[in-house]
Design a protein around this motif. Structure first.
Motif, short mmCIF file in Angstrom:
data_model
loop_
_atom_site.label_atom_id
_atom_site.label_comp_id
_atom_site.label_asym_id
_atom_site.label_seq_id
_atom_site.Cartn_x
_atom_site.Cartn_y
_atom_site.Cartn_z
N THR A 1 -20.97 -6.61 -35.51
CA THR A 1 -20.28 -6.93 -34.26
C THR A 1 -20.57 -8.34 -33.81
O THR A 1 -19.67 -9.10 -33.48
CB THR A 1 -20.73 -5.94 -33.16
OG1 THR A 1 -20.35 -4.62 -33.56
CG2 THR A 1 -20.05 -6.25 -31.85
N LYS B 1 -19.09 -11.69 -35.69
CA LYS B 1 -17.68 -12.08 -35.62
C LYS B 1 -17.32 -12.77 -34.31
O LYS B 1 -16.19 -13.17 -34.12
CB LYS B 1 -16.79 -10.85 -35.82
CG LYS B 1 -16.91 -9.79 -34.75
CD LYS B 1 -16.11 -8.55 -35.14
CE LYS B 1 -16.27 -7.43 -34.13
NZ LYS B 1 -15.59 -6.19 -34.54
N LEU B 2 -18.29 -12.92 -33.41
CA LEU B 2 -18.01 -13.55 -32.13
C LEU B 2 -18.04 -15.07 -32.25
O LEU B 2 -18.85 -15.63 -32.99
CB LEU B 2 -19.06 -13.13 -31.08
CG LEU B 2 -19.00 -11.68 -30.61
CD1 LEU B 2 -20.23 -11.38 -29.76
CD2 LEU B 2 -17.74 -11.41 -29.83
N LEU C 1 -12.95 -6.89 -24.52
CA LEU C 1 -11.97 -7.59 -25.35
C LEU C 1 -12.52 -8.97 -25.69
O LEU C 1 -13.27 -9.56 -24.91
CB LEU C 1 -10.63 -7.74 -24.63
CG LEU C 1 -9.90 -6.45 -24.22
CD1 LEU C 1 -10.24 -6.08 -22.78
CD2 LEU C 1 -8.38 -6.58 -24.38
N ILE C 2 -12.15 -9.48 -26.87
CA ILE C 2 -12.60 -10.80 -27.27
C ILE C 2 -11.38 -11.65 -27.64
O ILE C 2 -10.37 -11.14 -28.11
CB ILE C 2 -13.59 -10.74 -28.46
CG1 ILE C 2 -12.96 -10.06 -29.67
CG2 ILE C 2 -14.87 -10.04 -28.04
CD1 ILE C 2 -13.81 -10.12 -30.92
N LYS D 1 -9.03 -14.03 -29.74
CA LYS D 1 -8.80 -14.33 -31.16
C LYS D 1 -7.34 -14.71 -31.33
O LYS D 1 -6.44 -13.97 -30.92
CB LYS D 1 -9.13 -13.12 -32.03
CG LYS D 1 -8.98 -13.38 -33.53
CD LYS D 1 -9.36 -12.16 -34.34
CE LYS D 1 -9.25 -12.43 -35.83
NZ LYS D 1 -9.59 -11.23 -36.65
N ASP E 1 -12.24 -4.59 -28.41
CA ASP E 1 -13.37 -4.46 -29.33
C ASP E 1 -14.34 -3.44 -28.77
O ASP E 1 -15.33 -3.77 -28.12
CB ASP E 1 -14.05 -5.82 -29.53
CG ASP E 1 -15.00 -5.81 -30.73
OD1 ASP E 1 -15.55 -4.74 -31.03
OD2 ASP E 1 -15.18 -6.87 -31.35
N GLU F 1 -16.32 -1.52 -30.42
CA GLU F 1 -17.60 -1.57 -31.12
C GLU F 1 -18.56 -2.54 -30.43
O GLU F 1 -19.74 -2.24 -30.25
CB GLU F 1 -17.40 -1.99 -32.57
CG GLU F 1 -18.69 -1.99 -33.38
CD GLU F 1 -18.48 -2.48 -34.81
OE1 GLU F 1 -19.37 -2.23 -35.63
OE2 GLU F 1 -17.45 -3.12 -35.08
N LEU F 2 -18.05 -3.69 -30.03
CA LEU F 2 -18.87 -4.65 -29.30
C LEU F 2 -19.33 -4.07 -27.97
O LEU F 2 -20.48 -4.24 -27.57
CB LEU F 2 -18.07 -5.93 -29.07
CG LEU F 2 -18.71 -6.98 -28.16
CD1 LEU F 2 -20.01 -7.50 -28.78
CD2 LEU F 2 -17.75 -8.13 -27.89
#
Length: 220
Positions: free
Chosen positions: A65, A68-69, A133-134, A136, A143, A145-146
């Motif tokens: 997790t 990927k940030l 949310l992230i 991209k 997200d 999982e994050l």
């Protein structure tokens, strides 16, 4: 705006960021009634003892997790990953975290937190923040999982979720409304979207304040 210093006790806040200026609330809160689903009843002891292990919170999941940030977001999230009674989240949080400028939305968050500490006496350190949310490719991508990674470490009593977009990441099959929901034995209190309160929607701000007062009375 530095979210990591917004809710720390004074001595930790000064060590983290020298010269943070004082801000003042821009609205007058009044007592109102909240609406929505029936309130869930809980207490901190039962919550800590009965909460299930969160899926996706294994070391492998955590590493996958965080890697990927974007770097500017990942580094600013680190101080927020601490135990707190209240975890705040909204759709644009990661975007707000990535930029230092004080936008109207970020100022609104600061003003609400200021009022909670000064008028309702919420303890310093009782609030932290984590994204659902992230960003991209110029989009905000859900997200979960994050978010679960954050829940594992923050271990909150309440998730304070602002807006339908963030809500739908947690509850994709439920209709959004302002009220209380349950996620893995954590109470999720939903609120209107922060942007809907701008520039000065007193009706929604007062509705939010009424809910915060009820949370205060049941928690502290």
């Amino acid at each position: 705006m530095d979210f990591s210093s917004l809710d720390l006790p004074e001595n930790q806040r000064i060590l983290l960021q020298l010269g943070l200026t004082l801000y003042w609330p821009d609205f007058q809160p009044v007592e109102t009634s909240s609406s929505g689903p029936a309130e869930l009843i809980t207490n901190e002891t039962n919550h800590r003892q009965t909460k299930k292990a969160l899926p996706g919170s294994t070391p492998e999941g955590i590493s996958r997790t965080t890697s990927k940030l974007p770097e500017n977001i990942r580094l600013k999230l680190i101080p927020l990953l601490r135990p707190a009674s209240f975890l705040w989240t909204y759709a644009q949080f990661a975007l707000d975290l990535a930029h230092d400028d004080l936008t109207p939305r970020k100022k609104l968050v600061k003003d609400i937190v200021y009022n909670l500490h000064t008028l309702l006496h919420w303890p310093k350190g009782s609030i932290t923040y984590w994204p659902l949310l992230i960003p991209k490719d110029n989009q905000l991508i859900p997200d979960l999982e994050l978010f679960i990674h954050g829940l594992k470490h923050i271990n909150p009593l309440y998730i304070l979720c602002f807006g339908k977009t963030a809500f739908k990441v947690i509850f994709p099959d439920l209709a959004f409304s302002v009220g209380k929901f349950n996620y893995n034995n954590i109470i999720v209190q939903t609120f209107p979207d922060l942007d809907e309160m701008l520039p000065d929607n007193r009706e929604l701000k007062n509705k939010v304040w009424g809910i915060m007062k009820k949370l205060s009375n049941s928690t502290f």
